[in-house]
Motif scaffolding. Sequence first.
Motif, PDB file in Angstrom:
ATOM      1  N   TRP A 421       0.795  -1.345   0.076  1.00  0.00           N
ATOM      2  CA  TRP A 421      -0.151   0.093  -0.220  1.00  0.00           C
ATOM      3  C   TRP A 421       0.965   1.274  -0.043  1.00  0.00           C
ATOM      4  O   TRP A 421       0.658   2.482  -0.653  1.00  0.00           O
ATOM      5  CB  TRP A 421      -1.076  -0.091   1.269  1.00  0.00           C
ATOM      6  N   ARG A 422       1.909   1.050   0.743  1.00  0.00           N
ATOM      7  CA  ARG A 422       2.789   2.560   0.753  1.00  0.00           C
ATOM      8  C   ARG A 422       3.514   2.711  -0.610  1.00  0.00           C
ATOM      9  O   ARG A 422       3.610   3.912  -0.934  1.00  0.00           O
ATOM     10  CB  ARG A 422       3.922   2.220   1.833  1.00  0.00           C
ATOM     11  N   LEU A 423       3.879   1.699  -1.427  1.00  0.00           N
ATOM     12  CA  LEU A 423       4.410   1.691  -2.698  1.00  0.00           C
ATOM     13  C   LEU A 423       3.515   2.270  -3.625  1.00  0.00           C
ATOM     14  O   LEU A 423       4.036   3.007  -4.329  1.00  0.00           O
ATOM     15  CB  LEU A 423       4.917   0.316  -3.103  1.00  0.00           C
ATOM     16  N   VAL A 424       2.444   1.867  -3.431  1.00  0.00           N
ATOM     17  CA  VAL A 424       1.246   2.345  -4.630  1.00  0.00           C
ATOM     18  C   VAL A 424       0.760   3.827  -3.948  1.00  0.00           C
ATOM     19  O   VAL A 424       0.688   4.778  -4.856  1.00  0.00           O
ATOM     20  CB  VAL A 424       0.082   1.635  -4.248  1.00  0.00           C
ATOM     21  N   SER A 425       0.854   4.169  -2.679  1.00  0.00           N
ATOM     22  CA  SER A 425       0.620   5.532  -2.475  1.00  0.00           C
ATOM     23  C   SER A 425       1.517   6.631  -2.821  1.00  0.00           C
ATOM     24  O   SER A 425       1.416   7.498  -3.141  1.00  0.00           O
ATOM     25  CB  SER A 425       0.310   5.591  -0.915  1.00  0.00           C
TER      26      SER A 425
END
Length: 633
Positions: A421-425
Amino acid sequence: MIFPALHRFAQSRGLLDDLDFTEQTIHAVVSLRGDGSLVGVFPVGDKKNPVKKAVSRIGARNSAAIACLGADTANRIIPGIDPDANRFAIETQALFLNQLRSVHATVKHPGLEAIISFLARLPSDESARFAVKTAFDAQKLKISDWITFSVEGHDGYLIEWTALKTWWRDRCATERATATAASTEPLIPCMVTGELCVPIRTHGTRIKVAPGGLPGGVALVSSDKPAFGSYGFEKSLVSPMSEVAVEGYIRAINYLGDKAHPDHHHRTADTIFLFWCDRPDLAINPAKAIEEGDVTLASADEDWLFNEAATAAPIAPLSDSPIAAKKIFASPDTGTLPAGADAASARFYCLALSGSSARGVIRGWIDQPLRDAVRHMRDWFEDLTIPLDRAVFDPNDKTKDPKKRRRLAEVGGFESRWPLWRLVSSLEGKSDSAPELARYRTSLFSCALLGRNHPVPLELLAVATRRIATTGDCPPARAALIQFLLRRYLSQKPDLNLTTMPAIDQHIQNTAAFHSGRLLRVLQGIQSKALGDRNASVIDKFYSSASATPSSVLGGLVAKAQPHLSKIRKDSPGLAHWFDEQLTEIVGGIVDQGGFKATHDPIEQGEFALGFYYQRILARKQKPEADDTETDE
């Protein structure tokens, strides 16, 4: 194939042991006395601990009145509870009561007699309806909540009574036998089980877990227009399946996506990722590790997975308890795992599913050996490893003074545990829609689980580098993603012959684009020290153009930096000397690579971004005063 894998999962979990019943969340129970008078309406369970019971399986009721035996939504059972009830709901109320009368006529059950008396009285007794409505509203229940009954002196809920279940099973068996005897259709091999069958024509919209679908569910197999058919088949005959096969994939998807089984899924705004292994006793899930970014590399606990001659070790079956699953899947290395050739041959599956109105949309499907999935997971974390350009503080430490707060990681410390999720954000911009982000996530998920030979989504590299230009910063998660994409892309270039990670990193750091990114960061530091805070920094003004067309920008900026260096030299000669050394080294590296390039392609813009990122680490370790912007996390 997707459907056989789901069918096997349903069998392994016992989801097909009773085809006549299906699991349903019950929200409230109407409690009655033995004479049929109302005791009260009481909620059962909650969102965290829902009460699920087996209810009679019925067909889709999109355009017809069909009653579920013994339990249903409140507006389909209680007359007058919904003043806006449509014709189908009112007809279902009558059908619900008539079904109970049919059961009672067969078994003469006193508890059924009390419920029948209660429901039969409501249409003509306004005070009774008012009492039910008042009790219902007092508990803040919705007309769409599922309810059932209990009667004093009789154990359990109505839907659990043996008499009711036996009657329903007998009815279903009779209907199947009648349908089989009357059928004139030829038997067709089921595409899932391979057995001859009369295929189900309508699978219904009973998949409840697909984001973006209708509240009533979505259909994964259907054909309601000639254009969707093939070879003259209609409805669901385009994919012929037996009743047990249809129930298998529907029940498996709903089970995997249920909130009670968080170890089997991850949900985003418009996509749900379902993952499972064909061995229920294997306490390992590489997909969950990727989602949570929580894995310890280089563990010897999983040697069995890559050694078919390993000796089997006992293990308790994998628990479906959310707490137990969370502990197991948060870090696959921590659990005790079975061994041997049988376990090593296990397969891992991942299905990405969305809803579009009444239809299900399959966004992705992965089917591979579990040992490959684990190996690819480890490669994923290894390729994401990057040094931090900022200190990381303990979020539980509320000390205001940064110098006194507890640090979890220092500048230059390596980090690899980036949650998906952090990479996508790190790719998210103000104008990005949920479908775009879902597409980014699906691409990265495929990269993580399909390994280093999977095609690299260079679109994400372009998106990540653009985000630096708009935000003026390259946080570690974004840098890790950019470096990951570059590493994967360069490793797949046969002409470069880069077979190890150190060789790939050395290649990146020797490029003119990497040095150009370092140069822009140094120029920004020189301007900041000479002029102080500015409304628009060098990065704000020139990052985009320096990254895309360096020759048109960087040479002029180097020339303009000399007066700034003279000013710094008066107050901080040591700092000015360090800046001078950096400029000399970096410009020399660019000259060795042929000078500033006229344009950078997406790969070179990624290398530029990494140079921009790594220069901050170098500055903070060698000369902290050269870059004092507040970026600690």
